[in-house]
Design a protein around this motif. Structure first.
Motif, PDB file in Angstrom:
ATOM      1  N   HIS A 133     -10.957  -4.943  -6.288  1.00  0.00           N
ATOM      2  CA  HIS A 133      -9.552  -4.618  -6.479  1.00  0.00           C
ATOM      3  C   HIS A 133      -8.764  -4.757  -5.175  1.00  0.00           C
ATOM      4  O   HIS A 133      -7.716  -5.406  -5.126  1.00  0.00           O
ATOM      5  CB  HIS A 133      -9.411  -3.196  -7.032  1.00  0.00           C
ATOM      6  CG  HIS A 133      -7.982  -2.813  -7.263  1.00  0.00           C
ATOM      7  ND1 HIS A 133      -7.215  -3.376  -8.253  1.00  0.00           N
ATOM      8  CD2 HIS A 133      -7.181  -1.936  -6.610  1.00  0.00           C
ATOM      9  CE1 HIS A 133      -6.000  -2.864  -8.216  1.00  0.00           C
ATOM     10  NE2 HIS A 133      -5.951  -1.974  -7.230  1.00  0.00           N
ATOM     11  N   THR A 134      -9.293  -4.148  -4.133  1.00  0.00           N
ATOM     12  CA  THR A 134      -8.589  -4.229  -2.853  1.00  0.00           C
ATOM     13  C   THR A 134      -8.543  -5.662  -2.351  1.00  0.00           C
ATOM     14  O   THR A 134      -7.513  -6.131  -1.847  1.00  0.00           O
ATOM     15  CB  THR A 134      -9.279  -3.323  -1.810  1.00  0.00           C
ATOM     16  OG1 THR A 134      -9.370  -2.000  -2.344  1.00  0.00           O
ATOM     17  CG2 THR A 134      -8.470  -3.288  -0.520  1.00  0.00           C
ATOM     18  N   SER A 145       0.820  -1.200   0.000  1.00  0.00           N
ATOM     19  CA  SER A 145       0.000   0.000   0.000  1.00  0.00           C
ATOM     20  C   SER A 145       0.857   1.253   0.000  1.00  0.00           C
ATOM     21  O   SER A 145       0.524   2.276  -0.600  1.00  0.00           O
ATOM     22  CB  SER A 145      -0.894   0.013   1.234  1.00  0.00           C
ATOM     23  OG  SER A 145      -1.715  -1.126   1.229  1.00  0.00           O
ATOM     24  N   ARG A 179     -10.479   2.199   2.938  1.00  0.00           N
ATOM     25  CA  ARG A 179     -10.791   1.111   2.041  1.00  0.00           C
ATOM     26  C   ARG A 179     -10.004  -0.142   2.397  1.00  0.00           C
ATOM     27  O   ARG A 179     -10.562  -1.236   2.515  1.00  0.00           O
ATOM     28  CB  ARG A 179     -10.502   1.532   0.594  1.00  0.00           C
ATOM     29  CG  ARG A 179     -11.094   0.545  -0.373  1.00  0.00           C
ATOM     30  CD  ARG A 179     -11.006   0.971  -1.849  1.00  0.00           C
ATOM     31  NE  ARG A 179     -10.506   2.295  -2.088  1.00  0.00           N
ATOM     32  CZ  ARG A 179      -9.367   2.554  -2.723  1.00  0.00           C
ATOM     33  NH1 ARG A 179      -8.621   1.558  -3.159  1.00  0.00           N
ATOM     34  NH2 ARG A 179      -8.986   3.795  -2.942  1.00  0.00           N
ATOM     35  N   VAL A 180      -8.710   0.051   2.618  1.00  0.00           N
ATOM     36  CA  VAL A 180      -7.850  -1.099   2.896  1.00  0.00           C
ATOM     37  C   VAL A 180      -8.194  -1.751   4.226  1.00  0.00           C
ATOM     38  O   VAL A 180      -8.316  -2.983   4.310  1.00  0.00           O
ATOM     39  CB  VAL A 180      -6.365  -0.679   2.861  1.00  0.00           C
ATOM     40  CG1 VAL A 180      -5.473  -1.809   3.360  1.00  0.00           C
ATOM     41  CG2 VAL A 180      -5.980  -0.291   1.448  1.00  0.00           C
ATOM     42  N   ASP A 219       1.432   2.506  -3.242  1.00  0.00           N
ATOM     43  CA  ASP A 219       0.263   2.794  -4.076  1.00  0.00           C
ATOM     44  C   ASP A 219      -0.141   4.257  -3.935  1.00  0.00           C
ATOM     45  O   ASP A 219      -0.488   4.706  -2.849  1.00  0.00           O
ATOM     46  CB  ASP A 219      -0.889   1.878  -3.625  1.00  0.00           C
ATOM     47  CG  ASP A 219      -2.116   2.081  -4.483  1.00  0.00           C
ATOM     48  OD1 ASP A 219      -2.086   2.936  -5.403  1.00  0.00           O
ATOM     49  OD2 ASP A 219      -3.110   1.379  -4.234  1.00  0.00           O
ATOM     50  N   TYR A 267      -3.583   4.976  -2.377  1.00  0.00           N
ATOM     51  CA  TYR A 267      -3.846   4.312  -1.091  1.00  0.00           C
ATOM     52  C   TYR A 267      -4.897   5.054  -0.288  1.00  0.00           C
ATOM     53  O   TYR A 267      -4.870   6.265  -0.121  1.00  0.00           O
ATOM     54  CB  TYR A 267      -2.549   4.233  -0.294  1.00  0.00           C
ATOM     55  CG  TYR A 267      -2.745   3.773   1.121  1.00  0.00           C
ATOM     56  CD1 TYR A 267      -3.175   2.463   1.389  1.00  0.00           C
ATOM     57  CD2 TYR A 267      -2.505   4.614   2.197  1.00  0.00           C
ATOM     58  CE1 TYR A 267      -3.356   2.031   2.686  1.00  0.00           C
ATOM     59  CE2 TYR A 267      -2.674   4.187   3.499  1.00  0.00           C
ATOM     60  CZ  TYR A 267      -3.109   2.888   3.735  1.00  0.00           C
ATOM     61  OH  TYR A 267      -3.276   2.465   5.035  1.00  0.00           O
ATOM     62  N   ASP A 291     -15.557  -4.007  -3.471  1.00  0.00           N
ATOM     63  CA  ASP A 291     -14.174  -3.558  -3.691  1.00  0.00           C
ATOM     64  C   ASP A 291     -13.283  -4.719  -4.139  1.00  0.00           C
ATOM     65  O   ASP A 291     -12.366  -5.132  -3.421  1.00  0.00           O
ATOM     66  CB  ASP A 291     -13.645  -2.926  -2.411  1.00  0.00           C
ATOM     67  CG  ASP A 291     -12.363  -2.158  -2.669  1.00  0.00           C
ATOM     68  OD1 ASP A 291     -11.840  -2.239  -3.810  1.00  0.00           O
ATOM     69  OD2 ASP A 291     -11.874  -1.504  -1.739  1.00  0.00           O
TER      70      ASP A 291
END
Lengths: 236, 236, 236, 236
Positions: free
Chosen positions: D187-188, C204, C214-215, C207, C210, D185
DNA sequence: CATGAATGAGTGTTCATTCAT
DNA sequence: GATGAATGAACACTCATTCAT
């Protein structure tokens, strides 16, 4: 400073030229290697030894820097390590070469008069003194370095042992021929005489009034008396 | 570049190794210390000399670090410079102390039998050998350092000159009393004998089969013959 | 960069402060040592660690030179070696300090809502992500260095093992409370989840798009499903 | 300073490491070689890549020396630069070759049972784990080097992006076929799963108790749950 | 007078890269 | 195209010496 020393580091490290065990396809390569570059390589190596010789004489071993040596040899700093793994090893190489020179100079010369034992002895002592004078500084450095480096110390001990053995043989030989009457402890006597010779040669170097004649006469006299050498060669 | 001149150089340029501008603080303290040496300062100084002695023996002069010395003396690193301006000075101090010990040991002892010249000579040689053995490592270090330090070199030359002069006087004295018949060049003979003695003592140190008796007998025999010393003291 | 690391080299080398075994007269000295200079010494050490931290981040481990570090810490080159025997050791010290920071940040915070298991998990993951982002460069360097340095590699393995063990305990605990239904191989599951977390945090970092929310949402979802965590805490 | 920018810098300044002014001689030869690659040159190049592969594995990237590589390839030191402009390029070549091997191994195999989605997934994971184990050391080195070399870093990012995209497509495809219910999501999620897979494969390498079965089962389970993959392929 | 942290000049050694042969 | 000697910039590490405390 000219004889090539056989103690290259390649041999010590047991690594063949090229750094690997030759495995068969390399017959050509090996043949080439033996010729190729040898000329250049040898001359660079010798230039480094010569330069090191001079630098050591001027600055001593511990104060000499590798950079001084390469500067004088006019090669790049890194090139030094192509030929010697460290400062120690050039010193060893220098000492080995000087050792050969000394050995040659000390060896019996063909012009020694047959039968004149006393005269021959004096001439031999004189040669010894002379060559020691020539290389006195390097010889002093060997002492200096030997105190801190076992390998050099060994070389030095071996050289002395060889010298003592040679003198011992000479004495026995003279006794056999009835030219001398040494006492029983030939080994110790030989050791004492070698010590006298090398040490006095060393000190003479520092004496401003040094006179080769006087010293060689005195040394030879003590030597002759020590083994009761007959002044006149009886057999002639 | 000798050790001494190296230090001198640094001072000339006012660039010290410690990276500070020398302002003389510890130098001043040292000057004071030298004058009104208190009980404590004397013992600290001696502790440093003793520690230095041991460290030099174990590591040699060049490999010994000031930090090794202070560590062994159990003294702060900085305190070293209260007593000695540099590493070479402690070495000098160590050598001086050993020199005194040797001089005392070598000096004629009262218990030498009157009249027995040969016996006295052998006993003297034996004392010399013994004390040289005791201090062989330090004596070797003196050689090592002398090659790079002019001051030490001078000390060493002076010591040798004194020794030679003493032997010369002894020989003359014996000749005067009719106990020996040395040749004319007494000085060179004395030099050769001193060389033999000191050098052989040095080498014997390295000999695992060293035998004090054998060596002192052999040395004394050569010596006696060199000056035609009469075996029996005729006049007594 | 502020917590003092306990892995000073003095301890590693088993040499007491002062470099010798305290032998009795040194009670005073030891008492002093504990206070004396500590202030200054500690701050220099910390300055070096902080500087090293920054330099490593900017240049990486292999390209960073000791001279860069001391320059930034504004201390003399030699002072570096008063505190660290080599570049390796400062790196270790930097990593240790960062490790403590991360451990503190990851530890359960008191403000975690009681009973809201899912929320707590997400918050924990979020904290983990955040602190990994802060120290991402150092963590990447640890990977880099670990490949070439066994000691660092060990530290890293130990840290991971600890993390996995912690997650394993958490999972078992949830299962015991009936809040989750993990499969039998908890250890492998925990390892996989830890890998997911640390690796994704790492990537991440690189990225540009980022988004922490979301992550952390996605990671927590996978995690929860992996152990069949109940969304609602049943016991509350 | 990364490896690449370091090299670039040297070229900018026209100061090469070899201490010569770059005149393009070996660069030109390299250009030629690239075009009319003869049988021999191709095999020499490959020999260098193979040798580099082994040397990198044994010593790591930073500790490996060009001389080690040529030694193992049984090629002259200078010849290295006929094929590669620098050390980093061989590394790149090694990585590229390994990359192809991995890509081939990971690609779907024809013997995958039709319709058994879960089984196919597990088999794919297993293939991934196996090939990662085979090349674990090189893959670890890529991480190591990437931290200091932007070009390698880019390669690595691209490879990962490709992997994530492929997983993303797979997930979408499964969703389209009604075999999975991923959240929005994708992609994540795909990123997290890829991280889990690659990182766990990496760590497993270091685990003495590694068991392929156990790990692939656990990973596949988490993966399946993450996208709510139906265990039985309902539509077949 | 003691302490020990700080200083920084000095140097041996490595190794990627070039090029004459 | 092959060879390997030559190149030289780069760098980690040491240690005698100083001085603030």
């Amino acid at each position: 400073m000219s004889i090539k020393s056989g103690t290259g580091n390649a041999e010590e490290k047991r690594i063949t030229r090229g750094g690997h065990i030759a495995t068969g396809t390399s017959a050509e390569r090996r043949a080439k290697t033996a010729k190729n570059g040898t000329q250049r390589s040898a001359s660079t190596r010798q230039a480094l030894i010569d330069a090191a010789h001079d630098v050591f004489i001027e600055m001593g071993y511990f104060d000499a820097r590798v950079s001084d040596i390469v500067k004088r040899a006019d090669v790049a700093h890194g090139s030094f390590y192509t030929y010697f793994p460290s400062k120690r090893e050039v010193f060893q190489a220098v000492v080995d070469q000087v050792g050969v020179l000394i050995a040659n100079a000390v060896a019996t010369q063909p012009d020694d008069a047959r039968g004149d034992v006393y005269g021959n002895l004096e001439r031999a002592n004189r040669r010894y003194l002379r060559v020691h004078h020539q290389h006195s500084r390097i010889l002093a450095l060997v002492e200096q370095v030997a105190t801190a480096d076992d390998e050099i110390q060994k070389t030095r001990l071996a050289a002395r042992a060889k010298h003592v053995a040679r003198i011992e043989r000479t004495i026995s030989h003279l006794a056999d021929r009835g030219l001398a009457e040494p006492d029983d402890d030939t080994h110790t006597t030989a050791g004492a005489l070698v010590s006298m010779l090398s040490s006095f040669a060393h000190w003479s170097t520092l004496d401003p009034d040094y006179d080769e004649d006087r010293v060689s006469v005195a040394l030879t006299r003590i030597w002759a008396r020590a083994i009761k050498l007959r002044r006149q060669s009886a057999t002639t």
